[in-house]
Every structure is written in C-alpha cells, then in structure tokens.
Design a protein around this motif. Structure first.
Motif, PDB file in Angstrom:
ATOM      1  N   SER A 298       1.597  95.597 -58.218  1.00 48.31           N
ATOM      2  CA  SER A 298       0.309  96.278 -58.359  1.00 48.31           C
ATOM      3  C   SER A 298      -0.210  96.194 -59.794  1.00 48.31           C
ATOM      4  O   SER A 298       0.562  96.128 -60.747  1.00 48.31           O
ATOM      5  CB  SER A 298       0.437  97.752 -57.969  1.00 48.31           C
ATOM      6  N   THR A 299      -1.534  96.222 -59.913  1.00 44.12           N
ATOM      7  CA  THR A 299      -2.175  96.361 -61.214  1.00 44.12           C
ATOM      8  C   THR A 299      -2.465  97.835 -61.444  1.00 44.12           C
ATOM      9  O   THR A 299      -3.100  98.487 -60.602  1.00 44.12           O
ATOM     10  CB  THR A 299      -3.483  95.565 -61.276  1.00 44.12           C
ATOM     11  N   VAL A 300      -1.992  98.365 -62.577  1.00 42.19           N
ATOM     12  CA  VAL A 300      -2.100  99.800 -62.842  1.00 42.19           C
ATOM     13  C   VAL A 300      -2.777 100.011 -64.195  1.00 42.19           C
ATOM     14  O   VAL A 300      -2.244  99.604 -65.234  1.00 42.19           O
ATOM     15  CB  VAL A 300      -0.716 100.483 -62.847  1.00 42.19           C
ATOM     16  N   ALA A 301      -3.951 100.626 -64.197  1.00 39.89           N
ATOM     17  CA  ALA A 301      -4.625 101.011 -65.437  1.00 39.89           C
ATOM     18  C   ALA A 301      -4.103 102.380 -65.852  1.00 39.89           C
ATOM     19  O   ALA A 301      -3.965 103.277 -65.015  1.00 39.89           O
ATOM     20  CB  ALA A 301      -6.136 101.058 -65.231  1.00 39.89           C
TER      21      ALA A 301
ATOM     22  N   GLU B  28       1.586  94.880 -63.263  1.00 41.13           N
ATOM     23  CA  GLU B  28       0.666  94.454 -64.311  1.00 41.13           C
ATOM     24  C   GLU B  28      -0.036  95.707 -64.804  1.00 41.13           C
ATOM     25  O   GLU B  28      -0.712  96.390 -64.037  1.00 41.13           O
ATOM     26  CB  GLU B  28      -0.363  93.453 -63.801  1.00 41.13           C
ATOM     27  N   THR B  29       0.147  96.042 -66.077  1.00 40.31           N
ATOM     28  CA  THR B  29      -0.452  97.255 -66.616  1.00 40.31           C
ATOM     29  C   THR B  29      -1.642  96.917 -67.498  1.00 40.31           C
ATOM     30  O   THR B  29      -1.681  95.863 -68.136  1.00 40.31           O
ATOM     31  CB  THR B  29       0.570  98.078 -67.423  1.00 40.31           C
ATOM     32  N   VAL B  30      -2.601  97.836 -67.513  1.00 40.68           N
ATOM     33  CA  VAL B  30      -3.780  97.712 -68.354  1.00 40.68           C
ATOM     34  C   VAL B  30      -3.869  99.003 -69.148  1.00 40.68           C
ATOM     35  O   VAL B  30      -4.039 100.081 -68.583  1.00 40.68           O
ATOM     36  CB  VAL B  30      -5.060  97.516 -67.525  1.00 40.68           C
ATOM     37  N   SER B  31      -3.719  98.910 -70.460  1.00 40.26           N
ATOM     38  CA  SER B  31      -3.739 100.109 -71.290  1.00 40.26           C
ATOM     39  C   SER B  31      -4.009  99.718 -72.732  1.00 40.26           C
ATOM     40  O   SER B  31      -3.800  98.567 -73.117  1.00 40.26           O
ATOM     41  CB  SER B  31      -2.402 100.853 -71.220  1.00 40.26           C
ATOM     42  N   ASN B  32      -4.463 100.678 -73.529  1.00 42.26           N
ATOM     43  CA  ASN B  32      -4.696 100.383 -74.929  1.00 42.26           C
ATOM     44  C   ASN B  32      -3.433  99.861 -75.587  1.00 42.26           C
ATOM     45  O   ASN B  32      -3.441  98.859 -76.283  1.00 42.26           O
ATOM     46  CB  ASN B  32      -5.191 101.619 -75.666  1.00 42.26           C
TER      47      ASN B  32
ATOM     48  N   PHE C  99      -4.491 100.686 -58.986  1.00 45.77           N
ATOM     49  CA  PHE C  99      -4.249 102.104 -59.218  1.00 45.77           C
ATOM     50  C   PHE C  99      -4.609 102.438 -60.660  1.00 45.77           C
ATOM     51  O   PHE C  99      -4.579 101.565 -61.530  1.00 45.77           O
ATOM     52  CB  PHE C  99      -2.773 102.466 -58.978  1.00 45.77           C
ATOM     53  N   ALA C 100      -4.919 103.690 -60.906  1.00 43.98           N
ATOM     54  CA  ALA C 100      -5.094 104.189 -62.267  1.00 43.98           C
ATOM     55  C   ALA C 100      -4.329 105.501 -62.395  1.00 43.98           C
ATOM     56  O   ALA C 100      -4.347 106.336 -61.484  1.00 43.98           O
ATOM     57  CB  ALA C 100      -6.567 104.405 -62.590  1.00 43.98           C
TER      58      ALA C 100
ATOM     59  N   PRO D  18     -11.124 108.217 -69.311  1.00 45.52           N
ATOM     60  CA  PRO D  18     -12.297 108.089 -68.435  1.00 45.52           C
ATOM     61  C   PRO D  18     -12.511 106.685 -67.883  1.00 45.52           C
ATOM     62  O   PRO D  18     -12.814 106.518 -66.691  1.00 45.52           O
ATOM     63  CB  PRO D  18     -13.463 108.527 -69.337  1.00 45.52           C
ATOM     64  N   VAL D  19     -12.363 105.668 -68.734  1.00 39.74           N
ATOM     65  CA  VAL D  19     -12.609 104.305 -68.250  1.00 39.74           C
ATOM     66  C   VAL D  19     -11.470 103.830 -67.350  1.00 39.74           C
ATOM     67  O   VAL D  19     -11.693 103.064 -66.397  1.00 39.74           O
ATOM     68  CB  VAL D  19     -12.852 103.319 -69.407  1.00 39.74           C
ATOM     69  N   ALA D  20     -10.235 104.267 -67.632  1.00 35.81           N
ATOM     70  CA  ALA D  20      -9.129 103.921 -66.745  1.00 35.81           C
ATOM     71  C   ALA D  20      -9.350 104.551 -65.376  1.00 35.81           C
ATOM     72  O   ALA D  20      -9.150 103.913 -64.337  1.00 35.81           O
ATOM     73  CB  ALA D  20      -7.804 104.382 -67.349  1.00 35.81           C
ATOM     74  N   ALA D  21      -9.769 105.822 -65.373  1.00 43.44           N
ATOM     75  CA  ALA D  21     -10.023 106.505 -64.097  1.00 43.44           C
ATOM     76  C   ALA D  21     -11.096 105.796 -63.291  1.00 43.44           C
ATOM     77  O   ALA D  21     -10.992 105.668 -62.067  1.00 43.44           O
ATOM     78  CB  ALA D  21     -10.431 107.957 -64.364  1.00 43.44           C
TER      79      ALA D  21
END
Length: 249
Positions: free
Chosen positions: A20-23, A49-53, A170-171, A195-198
């Motif tokens: 899964s891609t997870v923010a 796969e993660t998306v984060s600062n 998912f976020a 907020p943008v991750a949500a």
C-alpha cells in the motif's frame, strides 16, 4: 456511517495491505501519528510506499517501520537525522524519491483535489527536472534506478517543471481534536503536513487527542472536513519529544 470512530488503533489499520501507499502527516517529531504507526508495525504490512516530509527518526515515527524493513519506497523532502535510513538507502535496500518540500505539499494537496499534475518553477535547471537523481543504489554503490527527466514548459517567459499529484491508498494523521463525523482540528505546528496528507488518502485514518461530539467544534475552526476522513481513533494526550537537545558541559 456518520460515526467514524474505531474502537482501537489496531482495528483502524487492519486493512492496510502489503504494498500500500501510505501518506503520513508530521514534521520532525511534531504531529506524527505515532500510535497509528505503532499499530501498523504490529499489524505486519510490508513492502509499503510511504509519502511524508521525513521518514521518521531512529526509533520514532516511520523510523520504527523502516528499522523492521517494512518500507520498500519513500517519497520525502528531508532524509536527515535517521542513520538507518541512510544505511538502507546507500546499501540499495530502500528506494527514495527526493522531492522539494513545497512541491511535496502541493503534490499531496493536488492528489486530494483530483488534480493529476501541475507546473512549478521549483527544481527547474536541476536534477529534479533533468533526471539522474539516485532513487536506488545497487549493492556495489552504483545507481540501480535513477529519476527520469520531467516535462518542462515555458509560461510567460518562465520555465516550469511538471509534477504529478499524489493520491495515496491510505493516510495516517494526528489531530488535536476531532468529532465522530471526522472533522479535525490541528494544534499549532502540528498543522504541518497533516492537512494535505489527510486530503490525499483514499482512506484517511486520524488519531485524535480529544474526541468530541458533532456540533462541539466551531465550523470556522475545522482544518480538515469530515468528508476527507474515514476513521477516527481517540488516543488521549500525546507528548512531543525533544528533537535536538543541547546542554552546557
């Protein structure tokens, strides 16, 4: 269902599957959904796969998933303060897509708004636009995967590079207050990437310090509307650690 409250963090993350891609919200140690991340660690999903600062720090946040080899690829803008991250990246165990910080925020916002791509001047004339940034190394220190060149266009005499929006499976986010309908309020600097991750998640899961009933939140104070949130988990008060401690000798 209007009541979006999950009984436990484990219940909330139970359907996050392998790959899964997870923010993930947060900036440094602030606003990190650490309890949801801990539940995901126990749940066992891998090849994420993660998306984060930033991809957490050693022993905290996404760093705990990283240490267990659960993250295959990450899209981040800052990758310092994490020795295990550096080790995995340089050893060819982790794929990394480096993205300018403002561009990353806009990619998440755009994905949440249904915008597939946009143009920005950030990165023009660099490897961000021209390609060649190492995304994955091989075991001998060579570049196994490099970033591809991106489309550039000129508008009114100024060059821009095209960036793709990010819509995550998912976020995971952290909020100060939330109601049973999923409306969220972030406190101070925790209103960073949350907020943008949500917005970017197809299924957004929020851990909240204070759960209130619908109608108790001032509508003008809501940062993330409930339509963008599918699950809410009350976790109680969360203490933020000290990222860099400096003391006199």
């Amino acid at each position: 269902m209007m009541d979006k409250v999950s009984a436990t963090p484990a219940e909330a993350v139970a359907d996050i599957s392998d790959g899964s891609t997870v923010a993930v919200g947060g900036f440094g140690l602030v606003g990190v959904p650490e309890i949801l991340i801990g539940a995901l660690l126990q749940q066992g999903a891998k090849e994420l796969e993660t998306v984060s600062n930033n991809c957490g720090t050693d022993g905290f946040g996404l760093g705990v998933l990283l240490a267990k080899g659960r993250i295959r690829r990450t899209i981040s803008s800052y990758v310092g303060d994490n020795k295990e991250f550096a080790r995995q990246y340089l050893a060819g165990e982790l794929e990394v897509e480096l993205t300018p910080q403002g561009t990353l925020a806009e990619r998440l916002r755009a994905g949440g708004a249904g915008i597939p791509a946009f143009f920005t001047p950030a990165g023009v004339g660099t490897q961000v636009a021209e390609g060649g940034l190492p995304r994955r190394y091989d075991s001998r220190g060579g570049v196994a995967i490099a970033s591809p060149p991106k489309e550039t266009r000129v508008f009114d005499g100024v060059a821009y590079v095209m960036e793709r929006g990010i819509a995550a499976d998912f976020a995971l986010v952290h909020a100060w207050k939330g109601d049973r309908h999923g409306n969220l309020v972030y406190r101070r600097s925790a209103r960073n990437f949350n907020p943008v991750a949500a917005a970017s998640g197809r299924i957004t899961i929020a851990q909240v310090e204070h759960l209130v009933d619908p109608g108790e939140l001032d509508p003008d104070a809501v940062h993330t509307p409930g339509i963008q949130v599918q699950r809410v988990v009350p976790v109680g008060r969360v203490t933020v650690g000290i990222e860099k401690r400096t003391v006199r000798a």
